[in-house]
Design a protein around this motif. Structure first.
Motif, PDB file in Angstrom:
ATOM      1  N   ARG A  13      38.510   0.735  -3.951  1.00  0.00           N
ATOM      2  CA  ARG A  13      37.099   1.076  -3.179  1.00  0.00           C
ATOM      3  C   ARG A  13      36.986   2.656  -3.107  1.00  0.00           C
TER       4      ARG A  13
ATOM      5  N   ASP B 187      31.018  -3.740   2.324  1.00  0.00           N
ATOM      6  CA  ASP B 187      30.743  -2.922   0.772  1.00  0.00           C
ATOM      7  C   ASP B 187      31.361  -3.789  -0.273  1.00  0.00           C
TER       8      ASP B 187
ATOM      9  N   VAL C  58      24.079  -2.761  -4.358  1.00  0.00           N
ATOM     10  CA  VAL C  58      24.255  -2.158  -3.390  1.00  0.00           C
ATOM     11  C   VAL C  58      23.518  -0.862  -3.350  1.00  0.00           C
TER      12      VAL C  58
END
Length: 368
Positions: A335, A176, A186
């Motif tokens: 993240r 990711d 994404v």
């Protein structure tokens, strides 16, 4: 000397006869400087240290995933088969893990197992952040193990916008991070859960597929399929391979046992560098059925190369550092994988592995 280098590994495991005939603990011979499967119980440690290690009692080591020939799995398997644990007076039982590293961490925290392998430092950080009480003592590789595969026609990750990506239940955080660093939208990608047959990529069922550098690309190459690998480290994403955790109370009470477990493991790692097929055979014996030795030899070679090429300059094999943990923790925080960075200095013992080496960087074996 096991510090970072760009040249090939020298030959290790040169045969030499041991002239020790010993009973019990604490032999007084020097033994062989290279790993050989010929030692006897207590050969590698003085009598007092042997007794302390025996007093630690049975040690259960949980592997990361079954008896796959990965770093921190194959080397403990070999250490047991070669008698290295016996030489340091440790009673070690190997327990195959299921791949659920959170379960491994919980077993160690509960004292059901004393030592275990995690896939990397990020796994440790996430578990510690979730309240699991373990201590990290070693890390073998300093690069992400995750990779993203595409057809060779993909020349820019942005080409994946609006396509279908196959993953195993969740998009790995390193992948990711790589996609976002490359400017990929994404949210536009359709993610589907796929099984463990990577041919879904070459059959066109997905346009990209997550995997491990030491697994799916090897399977596809064996089939004659050509794919392109996109690796997180090329986009500044931190990562690591094969981190060892221990139960904190066990470490505090039986430090020499933890040290000598790692000492035997590191010695076996060196042996397996030039005896890979033999070491894979030991793992196959434990797995008993359905074990693909050819594939696992490639797994070992791939992970060994990743570990060797990523060893930081001036560090010894297995050395763990708070700063490398912190870089992964900061990435996980950014993240959204953790809510706060735990006190890494409190859950990482950076002194265990360096103490196993002498001033020249050679592993101390035997201990005198």
């Amino acid at each position: 000397m096991r510090t970072r280098r760009s040249w090939a590994h020298p030959l290790t495991g040169v045969a030499a006869a041991l002239v020790l005939v010993l009973a019990g603990c604490g032999g007084d011979g020097e033994g062989d400087a290279s790993p050989t499967p010929t030692g006897s119980a207590g050969d590698a440690v003085p009598a007092e240290r042997c007794r302390a290690n025996r007093d630690a009692g049975p040690i259960t080591y949980v592997t990361g995933y079954q008896y796959q020939a990965s770093a921190s799995i194959l080397d403990p398997v070999a250490a047991k088969a070669l008698g290295y644990f016996d030489e340091v007076c440790l009673d070690v039982t190997l327990q195959p893990g299921t791949g659920e590293t959170a379960q491994n961490a919980q077993l160690v925290a509960a004292g059901t197992a004393q030592i275990s392998s995690m896939s990397g430092q990020s796994d440790v950080i996430v578990n510690v952040a979730n309240g699991v009480d373990v201590t990290a003592v070693a890390t073998f590789g300093h690069v992400p193990i995750a990779t993203l595969m595409t057809e060779p026609s993909v020349t820019d990750l942005k080409q994946l916008d609006g396509t279908t990506l196959g993953q195993k239940g969740a998009l790995p955080v390193a992948i990711d991070g790589m996609l976002r660093a490359a400017g990929v939208d994404v949210a536009s990608i359709t993610q589907v859960v796929v099984g463990y047959d990577p041919s879904v990529l070459v059959r066109g069922q997905v346009q990209s597929l997550t995997g491990y550098k030491s697994n799916e690309p090897l399977t596809l190459a064996a089939r004659g399929d050509t794919v392109k690998q996109w690796n997180p480290e090329d986009y500044g994403v931190p990562g690591s391979i094969a981190t060892t955790i221990v139960n904190p109370a066990f470490l505090a009470e039986h430090r020499s046992a933890v040290e000598d477990f790692l000492r035997a493991q590191l010695r076996a790692y060196t042996y397996c560098e030039t005896h890979g097929a033999e070491c894979v055979g030991y793992a196959a014996d434990l797995a008993q059925t359905g074990y693909d030795e050819d594939h696992n030899e490639q797994v070992w070679k791939t992970e060994h190369d990743l570990v060797d090429s990523s060893l930081p300059a001036g560090e010894v094999l297995g050395q763990i550092g708070v700063e490398s943990m912190r870089s992964e923790a900061d990435f996980l925080l950014a993240r959204g994988q953790i809510e706060a960075v735990p006190d890494l200095a409190a859950v990482t013992d950076t002194t265990v592995v360096p103490a196993l080496y002498d001033e020249t960087g050679e592993l101390r074996w035997p201990v005198r």
